[in-house]
Design a protein around this motif. Structure first.
Motif, PDB file in Angstrom:
ATOM      1  N   LEU A 357       0.836  -1.213   0.000  1.00 53.91           N
ATOM      2  CA  LEU A 357       0.000   0.000   0.000  1.00 53.91           C
ATOM      3  C   LEU A 357       0.865   1.256   0.000  1.00 53.91           C
ATOM      4  O   LEU A 357       0.561   2.244  -0.679  1.00 53.91           O
ATOM      5  N   HIS A 358       1.948   1.220   0.762  1.00 56.07           N
ATOM      6  CA  HIS A 358       2.871   2.354   0.798  1.00 56.07           C
ATOM      7  C   HIS A 358       3.493   2.575  -0.585  1.00 56.07           C
ATOM      8  O   HIS A 358       3.524   3.701  -1.089  1.00 56.07           O
ATOM      9  N   GLU A 359       3.940   1.491  -1.199  1.00 61.47           N
ATOM     10  CA  GLU A 359       4.593   1.635  -2.507  1.00 61.47           C
ATOM     11  C   GLU A 359       3.594   2.082  -3.576  1.00 61.47           C
ATOM     12  O   GLU A 359       3.937   2.865  -4.463  1.00 61.47           O
ATOM     13  N   LEU A 360       2.383   1.598  -3.492  1.00 66.67           N
ATOM     14  CA  LEU A 360       1.359   2.046  -4.446  1.00 66.67           C
ATOM     15  C   LEU A 360       1.070   3.537  -4.253  1.00 66.67           C
ATOM     16  O   LEU A 360       0.802   4.260  -5.216  1.00 66.67           O
ATOM     17  N   GLY A 361       1.156   4.002  -3.021  1.00 67.62           N
ATOM     18  CA  GLY A 361       1.028   5.439  -2.773  1.00 67.62           C
ATOM     19  C   GLY A 361       2.059   6.228  -3.578  1.00 67.62           C
ATOM     20  O   GLY A 361       1.757   7.274  -4.157  1.00 67.62           O
ATOM     21  N   HIS A 362       3.283   5.706  -3.641  1.00 62.05           N
ATOM     22  CA  HIS A 362       4.317   6.382  -4.441  1.00 62.05           C
ATOM     23  C   HIS A 362       3.938   6.445  -5.909  1.00 62.05           C
ATOM     24  O   HIS A 362       4.231   7.422  -6.599  1.00 62.05           O
ATOM     25  N   THR A 363       3.312   5.389  -6.411  1.00 61.27           N
ATOM     26  CA  THR A 363       2.906   5.379  -7.822  1.00 61.27           C
ATOM     27  C   THR A 363       1.965   6.555  -8.111  1.00 61.27           C
ATOM     28  O   THR A 363       1.968   7.115  -9.205  1.00 61.27           O
ATOM     29  N   ASP A 367       4.656  11.089  -1.272  1.00 62.46           N
ATOM     30  CA  ASP A 367       6.070  11.203  -0.934  1.00 62.46           C
ATOM     31  C   ASP A 367       6.409  10.322   0.271  1.00 62.46           C
ATOM     32  O   ASP A 367       5.528   9.835   0.975  1.00 62.46           O
ATOM     33  N   ASP A 368       7.723  10.190   0.524  1.00 63.95           N
ATOM     34  CA  ASP A 368       8.195   9.595   1.775  1.00 63.95           C
ATOM     35  C   ASP A 368       8.387  10.690   2.817  1.00 63.95           C
ATOM     36  O   ASP A 368       8.440  11.881   2.492  1.00 63.95           O
ATOM     37  N   PHE A 369       8.507  10.252   4.054  1.00 63.19           N
ATOM     38  CA  PHE A 369       8.693  11.206   5.158  1.00 63.19           C
ATOM     39  C   PHE A 369       9.811  10.721   6.066  1.00 63.19           C
ATOM     40  O   PHE A 369       9.626  10.516   7.251  1.00 63.19           O
ATOM     41  N   TYR A 370      10.975  10.542   5.463  1.00 61.95           N
ATOM     42  CA  TYR A 370      12.098  10.047   6.253  1.00 61.95           C
ATOM     43  C   TYR A 370      12.703  11.144   7.124  1.00 61.95           C
ATOM     44  O   TYR A 370      13.217  10.880   8.190  1.00 61.95           O
ATOM     45  N   ASP A 371      12.633  12.377   6.653  1.00 61.22           N
ATOM     46  CA  ASP A 371      13.409  13.422   7.328  1.00 61.22           C
ATOM     47  C   ASP A 371      12.554  14.560   7.874  1.00 61.22           C
ATOM     48  O   ASP A 371      13.088  15.541   8.378  1.00 61.22           O
TER      49      ASP A 371
HETATM   50 ZN   LIG Z   1       8.550   4.941   0.481  1.00 61.23          ZN
END
Ligand SMILES: [Zn+2]
Length: 411
Positions: A357-363, A367-371
């Motif tokens: 689900l997370h990866e499909l969100g990227h499609t 965005d990611d929220f690493y920082d």
């Molecule tokens: Zn990600």
């Protein structure tokens, strides 16, 4: 028997405030008039608005009932809590719109589905009293004439349904703005809008469906049953994101079919079926993994035509589902999603295949929220590891993409 409970989706906005007149009735009088309209309808779906005018004594709560004449079903409602059992529907007030003064109106709306015809219901009842457009006493004859109250001098306020416009909960406005600003600054060298292969672009180009090709990056064998389970899991997971959009801001689809049109493997013998339901690509190795035919892939043909796809344009694929043995974590983008084959096969029946689900969100551009973390938000699926389901914040970030891109597609 199917029984669904639906509640208003989003922003609660008060409707039909009292008109400031208190009338003490000697006997309860009930009466109502209902206006049912269908301002928009499309293939298999519609939006309806319902207005109840209270002709009787002031109401502190209401429950409107009716029967659908042609098999309609409600998928989402706003400003009412709707339950449906077969053709019978009941819509009850929300906490904020139960009070309806005499001669005042209250409105709610919903999105629904139908199969062949969409005949509007004509008979309604409020709290058990059929709405005839006139008033009848419910507890004996009134000892005084039924109270009358001047009709409101201004039309009762109506709440626009969430099918149009942008109406996130107030506490999400700031963090959503932070996310969008951040994306505008960081995507595509500051040219977010110049990129034309988001999942949105792919889905709209197809007018509402998505095709997959599976890159089976494993030495394991796959049975026909497993193949079909993978397809079913893809459809179920995909629906979780697509359902976020149903009925929102002119989103045109109620249901997005997901098809698997191809499989890529190293060795045909790994695939334990002989039917031709999917195209099979053997030993086309790219990135050290089996790849589906590139002339069929949207990533390689962003103009959206597939003249050299062996199976024809109908067998083009929009996303790859890249399943790699021994792969931890995931990756996602406009090309598709990659997760571990053991992980995905082990999660086929999970309610939420959360890495997918997370990866499909990227499609779809998320965005990611690493920082960094948007104000007031702790845990959501796009902040890896913090949530295993699509949260309200994820949903609104998703809808924000549609808000900003929809003009591309004429919406
Ligand atoms: Zn990600």
């Amino acid at each position: 028997m199917k029984r669904a409970v639906l509640t208003a989706g989003v922003a609660a906005v008060a409707v039909a405030a009292g008109i400031g007149t208190t009338v003490v009735a000697q006997a309860a009088a009930a009466g109502c008039r209902v206006t049912y309209s269908v301002p928009s309808q499309w293939s298999g779906g519609f939006t309806a608005n319902v207005s109840i005018t209270n002709l009787g004594d002031p109401l502190t709560s209401w429950r409107l009932t009716w029967a659908f004449p042609s098999g309609q079903s409600i998928t989402q409602a706003w400003n009412a809590t709707v339950t449906q059992s077969g053709s019978q529907v009941a819509a009850a007030n929300m906490s904020y719109n139960g009070s309806v003064a005499t001669n005042a109106s209250v409105s709610f709306g919903f999105n629904g589905q139908f199969s062949t015809t969409n005949t509007s219901p004509t008979s309604f009842a409020v709290n058990g009293t059929t709405c005839t457009g006139s008033v009848t006493p419910t507890t004996g004859a009134p000892t005084t004439a039924p109270p009358t109250t001047a009709p409101p001098t201004t039309a009762p306020p109506t709440t626009p349904p969430p099918t149009s416009g942008w109406n996130p909960p107030s506490n999400l406005v700031q963090p959503l703005n932070e996310v969008w600003t951040h994306q505008e600054q960081t995507y595509n060298n500051g040219n977010l809008y110049g990129f034309r292969n988001y999942g949105w672009d792919q889905l709209l180009a197809n007018r509402g469906y998505i095709n997959y090709c599976v890159r089976w990056d494993s030495s394991a064998s796959v049975t026909a049953t497993q193949r079909d389970q993978i397809h079913a899991a893809l459809q179920r997971q995909y629906k979780k994101w697509m359902d976020v959009m149903v009925g929102h801001n002119n989103w045109p689809y109620t249901d997005v079919p997901v098809r698997v049109v191809g499989w890529a493997v190293r060795d045909r013998a790994q695939l334990q079926w002989s039917d031709t339901s999917v195209d099979i690509y053997v030993n086309n190795i790219r990135e050290n993994a089996p790849q589906c035919s590139e002339p069929c892939g949207r990533f390689f043909n962003q103009g959206g035509t597939y003249p050299n796809c062996p199976g024809g344009a109908a067998r083009h694929y929009d996303h790859s589902l890249w399943l790699t043995a021994g792969f931890g974590g995931g990756a996602g983008g406009d090309w598709g999603q990659r997760v571990g084959s053991e992980y995905f096969m082990g999660a086929l029946n999970s309610d939420n295949i959360h890495i997918f689900l997370h990866e499909l969100g990227h499609t779809y551009g998320l965005d990611d929220f690493y920082d960094w973390t948007p104000t007031g938000q702790c845990c959501f699926i796009m902040k890896a590891g913090s949530a295993s389901t699509i949260t309200e914040f994820d949903k609104w970030m998703f809808r924000d993409w549609w808000r900003h891109l929809k003009s591309r597609y004429g919406y």
